[in-house]
Every structure is written in structure tokens, then in C-alpha cells.
Design a protein around this motif. Structure first.
Motif, PDB file in Angstrom:
ATOM      1  N   ALA A  94       0.831  -1.207   0.000  1.00 13.21           N
ATOM      2  CA  ALA A  94       0.000   0.000   0.000  1.00 13.21           C
ATOM      3  C   ALA A  94       0.867   1.258   0.000  1.00 13.21           C
ATOM      4  CB  ALA A  94      -0.936  -0.003   1.200  1.00 13.21           C
ATOM      5  N   GLN A  95       1.946   1.245   0.771  1.00 15.31           N
ATOM      6  CA  GLN A  95       2.852   2.393   0.820  1.00 15.31           C
ATOM      7  C   GLN A  95       3.568   2.569  -0.506  1.00 15.31           C
ATOM      8  OE1 GLN A  95       5.373   1.267   4.073  1.00 15.31           O
ATOM      9  NE2 GLN A  95       3.960   2.027   5.647  1.00 15.31           N
ATOM     10  N   ALA A  98       1.190   4.058  -3.152  1.00 18.71           N
ATOM     11  CA  ALA A  98       0.951   5.478  -2.894  1.00 18.71           C
ATOM     12  C   ALA A  98       2.158   6.317  -3.309  1.00 18.71           C
ATOM     13  CB  ALA A  98       0.633   5.698  -1.417  1.00 18.71           C
ATOM     14  N   GLN A 125      -1.247  -5.674   4.848  1.00 20.24           N
ATOM     15  CA  GLN A 125      -1.510  -4.395   5.498  1.00 20.24           C
ATOM     16  C   GLN A 125      -2.249  -3.461   4.539  1.00 20.24           C
ATOM     17  OE1 GLN A 125       1.290  -2.430   8.291  1.00 20.24           O
ATOM     18  NE2 GLN A 125       1.449  -0.822   6.729  1.00 20.24           N
ATOM     19  N   ASP A 126      -3.365  -2.899   5.003  1.00 16.80           N
ATOM     20  CA  ASP A 126      -4.154  -1.927   4.232  1.00 16.80           C
ATOM     21  C   ASP A 126      -4.563  -2.471   2.863  1.00 16.80           C
ATOM     22  OD1 ASP A 126      -3.885  -0.041   6.309  1.00 16.80           O
ATOM     23  OD2 ASP A 126      -1.972   0.662   5.497  1.00 16.80           O
ATOM     24  N   TRP A 127      -4.994  -3.727   2.837  1.00 16.52           N
ATOM     25  CA  TRP A 127      -5.300  -4.342   1.544  1.00 16.52           C
ATOM     26  C   TRP A 127      -6.482  -3.669   0.841  1.00 16.52           C
ATOM     27  CZ3 TRP A 127      -9.838  -7.031   0.254  1.00 16.52           C
ATOM     28  CH2 TRP A 127     -10.711  -7.299   1.303  1.00 16.52           C
ATOM     29  N   GLN A 128      -7.432  -3.160   1.603  1.00 17.30           N
ATOM     30  CA  GLN A 128      -8.561  -2.486   0.968  1.00 17.30           C
ATOM     31  C   GLN A 128      -8.147  -1.129   0.394  1.00 17.30           C
ATOM     32  OE1 GLN A 128     -11.375  -3.518   4.427  1.00 17.30           O
ATOM     33  NE2 GLN A 128     -12.749  -3.444   2.660  1.00 17.30           N
ATOM     34  N   THR A 129      -7.124  -0.535   0.969  1.00 19.57           N
ATOM     35  CA  THR A 129      -6.567   0.688   0.392  1.00 19.57           C
ATOM     36  C   THR A 129      -5.956   0.399  -0.969  1.00 19.57           C
ATOM     37  OG1 THR A 129      -6.115   1.625   2.582  1.00 19.57           O
ATOM     38  CG2 THR A 129      -4.879   2.540   0.720  1.00 19.57           C
ATOM     39  N   ILE A 130      -5.298  -0.755  -1.086  1.00 16.23           N
ATOM     40  CA  ILE A 130      -4.729  -1.165  -2.372  1.00 16.23           C
ATOM     41  C   ILE A 130      -5.844  -1.293  -3.407  1.00 16.23           C
ATOM     42  CG2 ILE A 130      -3.473  -2.988  -3.605  1.00 16.23           C
ATOM     43  CD1 ILE A 130      -2.139  -3.665  -0.899  1.00 16.23           C
ATOM     44  N   ALA A 132      -8.622   0.172  -3.452  1.00 15.64           N
ATOM     45  CA  ALA A 132      -9.195   1.482  -3.738  1.00 15.64           C
ATOM     46  C   ALA A 132      -8.278   2.337  -4.610  1.00 15.64           C
ATOM     47  CB  ALA A 132      -9.492   2.216  -2.432  1.00 15.64           C
ATOM     48  N   ARG A 133      -6.994   2.008  -4.647  1.00 10.90           N
ATOM     49  CA  ARG A 133      -6.032   2.831  -5.372  1.00 10.90           C
ATOM     50  C   ARG A 133      -5.769   2.357  -6.802  1.00 10.90           C
ATOM     51  NH1 ARG A 133      -2.628   6.660  -3.698  1.00 10.90           N
ATOM     52  NH2 ARG A 133      -2.715   7.364  -1.529  1.00 10.90           N
ATOM     53  N   PRO A 176     -12.201   0.513  -7.466  1.00  3.71           N
ATOM     54  CA  PRO A 176     -11.756  -0.880  -7.456  1.00  3.71           C
ATOM     55  C   PRO A 176     -12.160  -1.617  -8.728  1.00  3.71           C
ATOM     56  CG  PRO A 176     -13.744  -0.651  -6.136  1.00  3.71           C
ATOM     57  CD  PRO A 176     -13.364   0.736  -6.583  1.00  3.71           C
TER      58      PRO A 176
END
Length: 211
Positions: A94-95, A98, A125-130, A132-133, A176
Motif C-alpha cells: 500500500a505504501q 501510494a 496491510q491496508d489491503w482495501q486501500t490497495i 481502492a487505489r 476498485p
């Protein structure tokens, strides 16, 4: 063109990101990379050779050795092997995504993974952020098709899935969005290579690890 401590890219390009320890790289990685270029309509693929996998206790071989082996294994004019994660000081996907989006403005990134990783994606970590990105392209590896399709990620994003010929549009979609494609099986495994003593003794030939 854009260059930000890593490969060149042009705004508007569709670039697949295949991350992993590549410990060592092998023809299974090559197999899914070539397939991703055509099946997802990508302009390029970058291999992101990671500093280390946060979900694994065992550390990988030195970065220098893994980069050399990966570049020897993956030779294609539209594929670049890079250590940009280490250069940016990133260890989590995720980092990394970004940071790349901030530095490569206008580039359309697609995260690539084997089907085995989709089955464990909810542990990242933060898989839903991935999700969404960036769009996510999933490529079938041996023995993981059913578990991947029944994974938490697949069940949470059923309407975001592109099926059949829609997969070629993945790089143009807003997140997504994800697509699962079946490939002819390739049984190569970094774990098997290491266990057989074929790594660390000059071999250039793991599945992509969870990140």
C-alpha cells in the motif's frame, strides 16, 4: 517522461507492478509476466524486487544477488526489474503504490499477483486501500484457483470483477477493479529451488510472497 528514483514512464502508460522477494526469480515469474502484458493490455511491467517480506520470518538473499538473477531470468523489452522499493524505503505494498502514484503522476498502475496471493490478500496491510487505489490483475498459479475465487477479497468485490475479454480493459479502469485469468500451469517455485540447493550457488533460475 518521468523518472523518480526508478524506471522511466510516460503519463498515460499502463504499467503492471509485480512485487515479491524473487528469491530466486524463475520461469514461473516470467510466465505470468508475459501473460499479464497481453491479457491485461499493459504497456510495461515492472518487477519490484522487495527489501524483504513482512509476513515471512526468513530473510531473503542479498538484494544485489536477487536483482542480478531476476534480470538474467526476465529479459523482455517491455519489462524492467527494479529495486525502487528499497530506494524509496518501502516494505508494504500500500505504501509503495501510494509513493509511486505520487511520483509518477498520470501513469496508470495495475497491481499484479498470483492466485495464491489473492487467497491471502486480506492479511496484507491496508489491503482495501490497495483495492481502492489501483486495479488488480490476478494470474492463476498451480493449486490455488478455487481458494482464490472463494477468498475474502473476491467475495467483497464481486461487482468490481472484469470477466473474459473485459480483462484487457483492466488498465483503463478506475479502482476498485480486478480480473482473474487462468493460465497454462507452470510449477516453478522459488521454495523448491532453494530446497534443492539451486539458489546461492550461481543459479538464476517462490511464488510471489504475500506482502
Amino acid at each position: 517522461m518521468l523518472r523518480c528514483e526508478g524506471p522511466f514512464a510516460r503519463p498515460g502508460q499502463k504499467i503492471g507492478l509485480l512485487g515479491g522477494s524473487f528469491d530466486p526469480a524463475h520461469d514461473g515469474h516470467v510466465h505470468i509476466t508475459r501473460a499479464a502484458l497481453t491479457r491485461f493490455g499493459l504497456d510495461r511491467v515492472w518487477w519490484l524486487v522487495s527489501p524483504g517480506n513482512p509476513l515471512k520470518k526468513r530473510g531473503p538473499a542479498p538484494m544485489h544477488d536477487r536483482l542480478i538473477a531476476a534480470r538474467a531470468a526476465m529479459q523482455h523489452p517491455r519489462v524492467e526489474v527494479t529495486d525502487i522499493e528499497a530506494r524509496l524505503g518501502m516494505r508494504y505494498t500500500a505504501q509503495t503504490i501510494a509513493a509511486l502514484q505520487d511520483r509518477y503522476v498520470g501513469v496508470r498502475f495495475v497491481w499484479l499477483m498470483g492466485a495464491d496471493n489473492l487467497a491471502q490478500f486480506h492479511l496484507w496491510q491496508d489491503w482495501q486501500t490497495i483495492m481502492a487505489r489501483v486495479p488488480v490483475g490476478v494470474l492463476a498459479r498451480p493449486g490455488d484457483r478455487i481458494s482464490a475465487r472463494m477468498s475474502k477479497a473476491a467475495r467483497m468485490y464481486p461487482e468490481a470483477r472484469l470477466i473474459g475479454r473485459q480483462a484487457a480493459l483492466l488498465g483503463d479502469m478506475e479502482a476498485p477493479a480486478w480480473s482473474f485469468v487462468n493460465l497454462p500451469m507452470n510449477q516453478s517455485s522459488s521454495t523448491a529451488i532453494r530446497n534443492a540447493g539451486g539458489w546461492g550457488a550461481g543459479a538464476v533460475v517462490d511464488r510471489q510472497p504475500p506482502r
